[in-house]
Enzyme design. Sequence first.
Site, PDB file in Angstrom:
ATOM      1  N   PRO A 287       2.826  36.315  -6.096  1.00 27.64           N
ATOM      2  CA  PRO A 287       2.893  36.229  -4.641  1.00 27.64           C
ATOM      3  C   PRO A 287       1.723  36.936  -3.970  1.00 27.64           C
ATOM      4  O   PRO A 287       1.277  37.994  -4.431  1.00 27.64           O
ATOM      5  CB  PRO A 287       4.206  36.956  -4.311  1.00 27.64           C
ATOM      6  CG  PRO A 287       4.378  37.932  -5.419  1.00 27.64           C
ATOM      7  CD  PRO A 287       3.775  37.296  -6.645  1.00 27.64           C
ATOM      8  N   GLY A 288       1.220  36.322  -2.936  1.00 22.57           N
ATOM      9  CA  GLY A 288       0.212  36.970  -2.103  1.00 22.57           C
ATOM     10  C   GLY A 288       0.788  37.131  -0.711  1.00 22.57           C
ATOM     11  O   GLY A 288       1.192  38.214  -0.287  1.00 22.57           O
ATOM     12  N   ARG A 289       0.922  35.995  -0.026  1.00 16.77           N
ATOM     13  CA  ARG A 289       1.369  35.990   1.367  1.00 16.77           C
ATOM     14  C   ARG A 289       2.696  36.717   1.565  1.00 16.77           C
ATOM     15  O   ARG A 289       2.858  37.474   2.502  1.00 16.77           O
ATOM     16  CB  ARG A 289       1.517  34.532   1.813  1.00 16.77           C
ATOM     17  CG  ARG A 289       1.725  34.374   3.304  1.00 16.77           C
ATOM     18  CD  ARG A 289       2.047  32.924   3.674  1.00 16.77           C
ATOM     19  NE  ARG A 289       1.279  31.935   2.991  1.00 16.77           N
ATOM     20  CZ  ARG A 289       0.196  31.327   3.494  1.00 16.77           C
ATOM     21  NH1 ARG A 289      -0.215  31.597   4.713  1.00 16.77           N
ATOM     22  NH2 ARG A 289      -0.466  30.433   2.781  1.00 16.77           N
ATOM     23  N   ARG A 325      -7.148  31.139  10.378  1.00 16.79           N
ATOM     24  CA  ARG A 325      -6.015  30.279  10.012  1.00 16.79           C
ATOM     25  C   ARG A 325      -5.675  29.207  11.052  1.00 16.79           C
ATOM     26  O   ARG A 325      -5.432  28.069  10.673  1.00 16.79           O
ATOM     27  CB  ARG A 325      -4.782  31.123   9.668  1.00 16.79           C
ATOM     28  CG  ARG A 325      -5.008  32.098   8.507  1.00 16.79           C
ATOM     29  CD  ARG A 325      -3.724  32.610   7.886  1.00 16.79           C
ATOM     30  NE  ARG A 325      -3.022  31.546   7.202  1.00 16.79           N
ATOM     31  CZ  ARG A 325      -2.059  30.833   7.727  1.00 16.79           C
ATOM     32  NH1 ARG A 325      -1.620  31.083   8.951  1.00 16.79           N
ATOM     33  NH2 ARG A 325      -1.503  29.861   7.047  1.00 16.79           N
ATOM     34  N   TYR A 329      -6.129  25.662   9.257  1.00 12.53           N
ATOM     35  CA  TYR A 329      -4.873  25.061   8.750  1.00 12.53           C
ATOM     36  C   TYR A 329      -3.893  24.749   9.861  1.00 12.53           C
ATOM     37  O   TYR A 329      -2.694  24.619   9.588  1.00 12.53           O
ATOM     38  CB  TYR A 329      -4.144  26.009   7.797  1.00 12.53           C
ATOM     39  CG  TYR A 329      -4.986  26.732   6.806  1.00 12.53           C
ATOM     40  CD1 TYR A 329      -5.545  26.074   5.716  1.00 12.53           C
ATOM     41  CD2 TYR A 329      -5.226  28.100   6.944  1.00 12.53           C
ATOM     42  CE1 TYR A 329      -6.310  26.757   4.799  1.00 12.53           C
ATOM     43  CE2 TYR A 329      -5.991  28.778   6.026  1.00 12.53           C
ATOM     44  CZ  TYR A 329      -6.529  28.104   4.959  1.00 12.53           C
ATOM     45  OH  TYR A 329      -7.285  28.784   4.054  1.00 12.53           O
ATOM     46  N   CYS A 355     -18.609  30.448  19.879  1.00  5.86           N
ATOM     47  CA  CYS A 355     -19.071  29.224  20.538  1.00  5.86           C
ATOM     48  C   CYS A 355     -18.628  27.986  19.755  1.00  5.86           C
ATOM     49  O   CYS A 355     -19.454  27.265  19.176  1.00  5.86           O
ATOM     50  CB  CYS A 355     -20.570  29.270  20.699  1.00  5.86           C
ATOM     51  SG  CYS A 355     -21.029  30.648  21.742  1.00  5.86           S
ATOM     52  N   GLU A 356     -17.355  27.761  19.682  1.00  2.00           N
ATOM     53  CA  GLU A 356     -16.790  26.583  19.034  1.00  2.00           C
ATOM     54  C   GLU A 356     -15.466  26.269  19.723  1.00  2.00           C
ATOM     55  O   GLU A 356     -14.682  27.189  19.992  1.00  2.00           O
ATOM     56  CB  GLU A 356     -16.445  26.864  17.560  1.00  2.00           C
ATOM     57  CG  GLU A 356     -17.590  27.344  16.742  1.00  2.00           C
ATOM     58  CD  GLU A 356     -17.773  26.550  15.461  1.00  2.00           C
ATOM     59  OE1 GLU A 356     -17.152  25.480  15.311  1.00  2.00           O
ATOM     60  OE2 GLU A 356     -18.543  27.025  14.627  1.00  2.00           O
ATOM     61  N   TYR A 384      -4.455  36.426   4.210  1.00  5.88           N
ATOM     62  CA  TYR A 384      -5.511  35.474   4.553  1.00  5.88           C
ATOM     63  C   TYR A 384      -5.985  35.686   5.991  1.00  5.88           C
ATOM     64  O   TYR A 384      -6.369  34.749   6.677  1.00  5.88           O
ATOM     65  CB  TYR A 384      -5.044  34.025   4.317  1.00  5.88           C
ATOM     66  CG  TYR A 384      -4.437  33.855   2.935  1.00  5.88           C
ATOM     67  CD1 TYR A 384      -5.244  33.901   1.801  1.00  5.88           C
ATOM     68  CD2 TYR A 384      -3.057  33.714   2.750  1.00  5.88           C
ATOM     69  CE1 TYR A 384      -4.691  33.794   0.533  1.00  5.88           C
ATOM     70  CE2 TYR A 384      -2.500  33.607   1.491  1.00  5.88           C
ATOM     71  CZ  TYR A 384      -3.317  33.643   0.385  1.00  5.88           C
ATOM     72  OH  TYR A 384      -2.771  33.538  -0.873  1.00  5.88           O
TER      73      TYR A 384
HETATM   74  N1  LLP Z   1      -1.704  31.979  -7.474  1.00 11.14           N
HETATM   75  C1  LLP Z   1      -2.701  31.084  -7.342  1.00 11.14           C
HETATM   76  C2  LLP Z   1      -3.255  30.464  -8.533  1.00 11.14           C
HETATM   77  C3  LLP Z   1      -3.193  30.754  -6.068  1.00 11.14           C
HETATM   78  O1  LLP Z   1      -4.161  29.865  -5.943  1.00 11.14           O
HETATM   79  C4  LLP Z   1      -2.634  31.372  -4.923  1.00 11.14           C
HETATM   80  C5  LLP Z   1      -3.108  31.058  -3.578  1.00 11.14           C
HETATM   81  C6  LLP Z   1      -1.602  32.309  -5.109  1.00 11.14           C
HETATM   82  C7  LLP Z   1      -1.167  32.589  -6.405  1.00 11.14           C
HETATM   83  C8  LLP Z   1      -0.966  33.041  -3.978  1.00 11.14           C
HETATM   84  O2  LLP Z   1      -0.305  32.176  -3.109  1.00 11.14           O
HETATM   85  P1  LLP Z   1       0.626  32.768  -1.956  1.00 11.14           P
HETATM   86  O3  LLP Z   1       1.771  33.482  -2.617  1.00 11.14           O
HETATM   87  O4  LLP Z   1      -0.194  33.706  -1.149  1.00 11.14           O
HETATM   88  O5  LLP Z   1       1.034  31.588  -1.182  1.00 11.14           O
HETATM   89  N2  LLP Z   1      -5.803  30.688   2.908  1.00 11.14           N
HETATM   90  C9  LLP Z   1      -4.587  29.902   2.905  1.00 11.14           C
HETATM   91  C10 LLP Z   1      -3.790  30.095   1.628  1.00 11.14           C
HETATM   92  C11 LLP Z   1      -4.587  29.798   0.381  1.00 11.14           C
HETATM   93  C12 LLP Z   1      -3.810  30.049  -0.890  1.00 11.14           C
HETATM   94  C13 LLP Z   1      -4.684  29.953  -2.076  1.00 11.14           C
HETATM   95  N3  LLP Z   1      -4.039  30.221  -3.324  1.00 11.14           N
HETATM   96  C14 LLP Z   1      -3.768  30.263   4.140  1.00 11.14           C
HETATM   97  O6  LLP Z   1      -4.203  31.090   4.928  1.00 11.14           O
HETATM   98  O7  LLP Z   1      -2.707  29.688   4.362  1.00 11.14           O
END
Ligand code: LLP
Length: 428
Positions: A287-289, A325, A329, A355-356, A384
């Site tokens: 998990p990231g987000r 974002r 997106y 300027c966009e 992100y």
């Molecule tokens: N593992 C892999 C292989 C990934 O490519 C990613 C995210 C994650 C884990 C983590 O995903 P998460 O749990 O954060 O959803 N910039 C975009 C999101 C790009 C995600 C890229 N890969 C945004 O702001 O929505």
Amino acid sequence: MHSFAYKNGFLYCEDVNLADIAAQVGTPVFVYSKKTITDDLREFREALSPLKAHVAYAVKACSNKAILNLMARQGAGFDIVSGGELWRVINAGGDSTQCTYAGVAKTEPEIRYALEQNIYCFNCESENELREINRIAGEMGVKAPVAVRVNPNVDAHTHKYITTGTNENKFGVDISRIEDVYAMIAAELPHLHIKGLQMHIGSQLTDKQPFAAAVEKVLPIVKKFITLYGIEFWSIGGGIGIVYDGCLESGKPEWWAAHPEQITIQSYAAELIPRLQPLGIRILVEPGRRLVGNAAAMLTTCIYEKKGEAKTFKMIDAGMNDIIRPALYEGYHEIWPVREHQNDEILADIVGPICESGDFQAQNRRIADVQPGEVLAEMSAGAYGFSMASTYNSRPLAAEVLVDGDKWSVIRRRQTLEQIVEDECLPE
Ligand code: LLP
């Protein structure tokens, strides 16, 4: 659950009034809650405790040294996508042997560095990458631990730029070919050690079903690989979505009771544990987000108001270079005034100084009628947000602050103009 709420007429992060941070550090500034991050990491661990599970935080979501250090101290591993992220983890006190390394275009210097640092595993995305790692490992006289990312061809029902698990995407190896690729590794690539299997179907999934569908689809292959190659782990990727619309309300238990459809760490775990537990192998989640997204807000100051023929604009001192974002997106972030307003909502676009035309944070949004000089909080900015920031329009990168109870510290000083240009030079 996050830690932003109004108290005594002001928006607080934990026990700190955000107006105080804005006054002392200036804006834009990203403010992270330590409590939210540590609570959510603990929740992941506890929810997945029936499995031999390990959380590998996806560094790309937010790679500030203090955040990585916090994750490391709480025992998280790391999912990295570049030599730079590996360097950051080590620099922040993280353990390189707890790093999995994903990405479709790893370079030779990056592969060498990761082998030198003895990472846990490369998550490989193509046969040519496997051959290259095999060659480099052979030269270095080591065996490289590898997993291959299988693309299960499951639609994650998320934004098209953050869907990764269908055969239209550049990621991974198609499920129809994955067994041949493992057989090829075993037969032809002696400097690789098959350690696991990986998948990741996309990001910001708010529904459990695609996760379950992908696990169901790949499960028979994992069973086969346990028998054939003795694989020790299966990484099921990241992707659990957060609440963007309703973010402030989602800091309260009542909100969750009224939204049973929203994915939670608990419901994700409940969906997957019965399917994964019988395997008996290590399960990684990335998990990231979900760990940092709702844990931060970006504070920004309203600079001007402009009433056009068609619209009212509130100009702020943060742009798409600070949070990209919405532009990239169609991302939705709630925007709240730091000083609480009552019953003065208007319809406005919240736009930045770049300027966009794509430089907006919100369009046609019902928002408190904030006046120039007032500070706003753009919510759910932890994932992100800063990590995708740039200096476009020669705008210094924002500051970052970590709140812990009633204390707070700057964890990144605001960039200076000198720092922006320090590596530029005139031709000889
Ligand atoms: N593992 C892999 C292989 C990934 O490519 C990613 C995210 C994650 C884990 C983590 O995903 P998460 O749990 O954060 O959803 N910039 C975009 C999101 C790009 C995600 C890229 N890969 C945004 O702001 O929505």
